[in-house]
Design a protein around this motif. Structure first.
Motif, PDB file in Angstrom:
ATOM      1  N   GLU A   1     -44.475 -30.151 -43.503  1.00  0.00           N
ATOM      2  CA  GLU A   1     -44.305 -30.086 -44.542  1.00  0.00           C
ATOM      3  C   GLU A   1     -45.732 -30.530 -45.475  1.00  0.00           C
ATOM      4  O   GLU A   1     -45.802 -30.773 -46.726  1.00  0.00           O
ATOM      5  CB  GLU A   1     -43.507 -31.051 -45.268  1.00  0.00           C
ATOM      6  N   HIS A   2     -46.751 -30.531 -44.348  1.00  0.00           N
ATOM      7  CA  HIS A   2     -48.259 -30.599 -45.237  1.00  0.00           C
ATOM      8  C   HIS A   2     -48.337 -31.996 -45.669  1.00  0.00           C
ATOM      9  O   HIS A   2     -48.798 -32.162 -46.892  1.00  0.00           O
ATOM     10  CB  HIS A   2     -48.439 -29.602 -46.129  1.00  0.00           C
ATOM     11  N   LEU A   3     -47.647 -33.048 -45.108  1.00  0.00           N
ATOM     12  CA  LEU A   3     -47.941 -34.299 -45.918  1.00  0.00           C
ATOM     13  C   LEU A   3     -49.361 -34.845 -45.641  1.00  0.00           C
ATOM     14  O   LEU A   3     -50.124 -34.483 -44.558  1.00  0.00           O
ATOM     15  CB  LEU A   3     -46.768 -35.307 -44.908  1.00  0.00           C
ATOM     16  N   LYS A   4     -49.743 -35.810 -46.734  1.00  0.00           N
ATOM     17  CA  LYS A   4     -50.920 -36.349 -46.611  1.00  0.00           C
ATOM     18  C   LYS A   4     -50.682 -38.080 -46.425  1.00  0.00           C
ATOM     19  O   LYS A   4     -49.721 -38.449 -47.293  1.00  0.00           O
ATOM     20  CB  LYS A   4     -51.600 -36.236 -48.081  1.00  0.00           C
ATOM     21  N   ILE A   5     -51.229 -38.691 -45.636  1.00  0.00           N
ATOM     22  CA  ILE A   5     -51.091 -39.926 -45.352  1.00  0.00           C
ATOM     23  C   ILE A   5     -52.196 -41.079 -45.775  1.00  0.00           C
ATOM     24  O   ILE A   5     -53.343 -40.447 -45.528  1.00  0.00           O
ATOM     25  CB  ILE A   5     -51.049 -40.341 -43.912  1.00  0.00           C
ATOM     26  N   LEU A   6     -51.864 -41.949 -46.570  1.00  0.00           N
ATOM     27  CA  LEU A   6     -52.968 -42.990 -47.056  1.00  0.00           C
ATOM     28  C   LEU A   6     -52.590 -44.265 -46.653  1.00  0.00           C
ATOM     29  O   LEU A   6     -51.454 -44.852 -46.760  1.00  0.00           O
ATOM     30  CB  LEU A   6     -53.180 -42.892 -48.673  1.00  0.00           C
ATOM     31  N   PRO A   7     -53.590 -45.196 -46.359  1.00  0.00           N
ATOM     32  CA  PRO A   7     -53.362 -46.556 -45.931  1.00  0.00           C
ATOM     33  C   PRO A   7     -52.563 -46.988 -47.342  1.00  0.00           C
ATOM     34  O   PRO A   7     -53.062 -46.797 -48.476  1.00  0.00           O
ATOM     35  CB  PRO A   7     -54.609 -47.213 -45.844  1.00  0.00           C
ATOM     36  N   GLU A   8     -51.706 -47.907 -47.242  1.00  0.00           N
ATOM     37  CA  GLU A   8     -50.903 -48.818 -48.441  1.00  0.00           C
ATOM     38  C   GLU A   8     -52.095 -49.534 -49.267  1.00  0.00           C
ATOM     39  O   GLU A   8     -52.055 -49.448 -50.305  1.00  0.00           O
ATOM     40  CB  GLU A   8     -50.109 -49.684 -47.820  1.00  0.00           C
ATOM     41  N   LYS A   9     -52.915 -50.263 -48.492  1.00  0.00           N
ATOM     42  CA  LYS A   9     -53.790 -51.008 -49.418  1.00  0.00           C
ATOM     43  C   LYS A   9     -54.917 -49.963 -49.658  1.00  0.00           C
ATOM     44  O   LYS A   9     -55.529 -49.651 -48.757  1.00  0.00           O
ATOM     45  CB  LYS A   9     -54.102 -52.303 -48.433  1.00  0.00           C
TER      46      LYS A   9
END
Length: 711
Positions: A66-74
């Protein structure tokens, strides 16, 4: 080493979710990664919690379908929105090819090569990601909606229904885009909270002022807040006076006055004065940070109706596939039907049976309602509490600090002898009380300040506190006495007119004091814990909502409780209660009336809050105890939020039921068209997309629910 890995917890923000089913698949993929012991996706908040050591690159690979992009929460920063043409370029190109295909179809005939090629290109461009996921799912025997759509489109192509196969792909892509937009809109109600607090603050260190990132600010730093600026950190006012708009945190409509010693909160607006504030909490511990965290956690909690839908969908999809197979095979085998016709009907059943609308029906309502509540000063800590709140039949209230203000106030002052001016004599009483530490002294001084009496001017000498009786002292050379009846009984000048009036006020639940000179009593003061201005209206609103039982619980003696209860209009009063007695009282109400809410201050009411169906804390902004012990917190210590929360919860329950009915009803109507053979892929996709759009739009109506304000 393994234990260390399992203990490592990382939280990420996820960009790119299009549907609840896809979020579930992503969660399963992450759980299968090496080094991951557990993973949990919060679709409502678009967050992922991973127990283990997987890298962001590995996690993004798990979401590549689904071409997801992951970013750190903080420190996660929202990426700029893609231009519409770039984001939906494939969709627009597919629509163009479909238009050309229909032109070719009418110009050159139904079986013409240009029209077939145009529809084929539209299917490939518009459905590439759909097919990629669908084929992989088919190989793993995972039958989600993308698998069903893939089978349906391939089947349509095999039997020569190129145009309908192309339209199905495009409509499915449009449906997913609209679903993604709807969920993003629901999530923005919380994202907007994240953006209200400034990212930097003006800090004075060692006599120097500089602009510092909130992540680098330490407890004890001195923050400078100018008029018109937002406050960046939680803290305590050290210097200055101002009014602060606290609506983003507490939902209060009126600005709150702030002076030295008052608490202020990150994200609130300093309206008029210059403030110097000592920082009391780090950026991650501020009231707004806690609210956002708790709301996002609440959005992940599955409500009972959502758990039902998830369980139902688990069996629903295989059942639809079985029905589609029977529709495609039985009529040609046993009724002489044409294979092409009934295979087409079977494919249409697959499309109309996609569980997308059913799966999204509950979470979109829960996420929207919890987000709206938070923006209006009500923190609901989970979908289960949202549903419980909508079902309550009775409400029990703690008295002190909940229905009342929790601080005594002078309610009566009567000069009954001596011919003294009320203002003059009250000024002398206040001058004497100004030397006292008694709780009622603050009530007398507040009254004097309200009337601008110069109680600090008189000279007070020989001040004495008479244990168990009251106070005495010389005020401008005259002996003044303030206290209970026993202070004057020794003089023998306490006649029946005084005792009768005292008993009359005491029957109203008030604490009565006498004031006089060495010649005897001259005046009478009465003080009581004042009822909150909003409490009477709230009790009336609860009755309007159909709450059949309102009970006031208090440790005060019966006379005081009866007086307050009559003023409020509650249906029952229970007095002289210890904390454990309140617990018993709540259980008794539950037994008689069913689901019961308990409203208290979150500290000494903790047992009763825990025992109630829903525990509701009068949690002033930043009150950790209230946030932790209760299921629902009224953030501004504002009881007026209670009818709003109940109304919102009830509307949510109605909308969830409507959504489930819409999702299943539309599909059932479409499936019945199979009997006369009228079901087409067009009708199937419109039924599926229509149901999805209907339930998301219906769920988003909860954003419009507002608190009813008195005019």
């Amino acid at each position: 080493m393994e234990a260390e890995q399992s203990a490592e917890k990382n939280v990420y923000r996820v960009q790119g979710f299009t549907c609840a089913g896809c979020a579930g698949k992503f969660e399963r993929n992450v759980k299968e990664l090496d080094g991951v012991t557990d993973a949990k996706v919060n679709f409502g908040a678009a967050k992922l919690t991973v127990m283990g050591t997987a890298s962001i690159k590995e996690i993004e690979k798990a979401g590549a379908f689904e071409h997801l992009k992951i970013l750190p929460e903080k420190g996660a920063v929202e990426t700029p929105a893609e231009p519409f043409i770039k984001k939906h370029g494939a969709l627009l190109a597919s629509i163009g090819f479909i238009a050309f295909g229909y032109y070719s179809l009418f110009a050159y005939g139904e079986e013409s090569l240009p029209s077939i090629l145009a529809f084929l290109v539209a299917i490939i461009i518009g459905g590439y990601s759909l097919f990629l996921t669908g084929f992989k799912n088919l190989m793993r025997l995972e039958f989600d909606m993308r698998t069903l759509m893939t089978i349906a489109v391939i089947g349509a192509a095999i039997i020569g229904e190129w145009s309908e196969g192309a339209v199905v792909v495009i409509l499915f892509a449009i449906s997913e885009a609209l679903e993604s937009y709807s969920m993003d809109r629901a999530r923005r109600s919380i994202r907007s909270l994240m953006e209200i607090a400034p990212k930097t603050a003006l800090i004075r260190r060692n006599g120097l002022e500089s602009l510092i990132s909130v992540d680098d600010i330490e407890v004890g730093d001195l923050m400078i807040v100018k008029p018109g600026q937002k406050i960046a950190m939680d803290g305590r006012v050290i210097k200055g006076f101002s009014s602060v708009n606290q609506a983003p945190i507490t939902g209060e409509s009126m600005p709150a006055e702030k002076s030295p010693g008052a608490d202020v909160f990150a994200g609130t607006l300093n309206e008029e004065g210059f403030l110097e504030v000592e920082v009391t909490k780090l950026a991650e511990d501020t009231a707004i940070s806690k609210i956002i965290h708790l709301v996002e956690e609440a959005q992940a909690e599955r409500a009972p109706s959502q758990a039902f839908v998830d369980k139902f969908a688990k069996y629903y999809t295989p059942a639809i596939m079985a029905v589609a197979l029977l529709v495609a095979v039985l009529p040609p085998l046993f009724l002489g039907g044409a294979w092409e016709t009934w295979i087409y009907q079977g494919l249409a059943v697959l499309v109309v049976g996609c569980p997308c609308a059913l799966v999204i029906s509950t979470p979109v309502s829960i996420v929207t309602a919890i987000g709206n509540a938070a923006r209006n000063g009500v923190l609901i800590k989970g979908g289960i509490y949202l549903e419980e709140l909508g079902s309550i039949k009775a409400v029990a209230f703690d008295k002190t600090g909940t229905l009342t203000k929790g601080t005594p106030a002078v309610t009566d002052f009567e000069v009954l002898a001596g011919g003294r001016s009320e203002d003059e004599f009250f000024t002398k009483i206040a001058a004497l009380e100004n030397k006292s530490q008694h709780p009622l002294a603050s009530a007398v001084l507040k009254k004097a300040r309200d009337y601008n009496l110069p109680f600090e001017s008189p000279v007070v000498e020989d001040f004495t506190s008479v244990t168990g009786k009251g106070l005495k002292g010389k005020v401008d050379g005259e002996w003044i006495y303030v206290g209970n009846a026993s202070l004057f009984e020794e003089s023998g000048k306490l006649d029946s007119k005084w005792t009768e009036r005292m008993h009359s006020l005491q029957r109203e639940g008030k604490t009565v004091m006498l004031a006089g000179t060495d010649k005897g009593p001259l005046a009478l003061l009465a003080a009581a814990d004042e009822v909150r201005e909003s409490s009477i209206r709230v009790i009336d609103q609860l009755k309007e909502l159909g709450i059949s039982k309102t009970v006031m619980l208090t440790g005060d003696h019966a006379a005081t409780a009866e007086a307050v209860g009559r003023q409020l209009g509650v249906s029952d009063i229970k007095a002289d209660l210890l904390p454990e007695d309140k617990l018993t009282a709540v259980k008794d109400v539950q037994q008689s009336y069913g689901k019961t809410a308990m409203v208290g201050d979150g500290v000494n009411d903790a047992p009763a809050l825990a025992a109630a169906s829903v525990g509701i804390a009068m949690g002033g902004a930043g009150t950790d105890t209230a946030l932790e012990t209760a299921d629902v917190a009224l953030m501004g210590d504002d009881l007026k939020k209670l009818p709003f929360a109940i109304d919102l919860s009830r509307r949510t329950l109605v909308i969830i039921k409507q959504n489930i009915a819409f999702a299943l009803g539309l599909k059932l109507i479409a499936l019945l068209l199979v009997i006369p053979g009228w079901l087409t892929l067009w009708i199937a996709i419109f039924a599926d997309m229509g149901a999805t759009l209907l339930v998301t739009a219906n769920g988003l109506r909860l954003l419009r629910v507002k608190e009813k304000r008195d005019r």
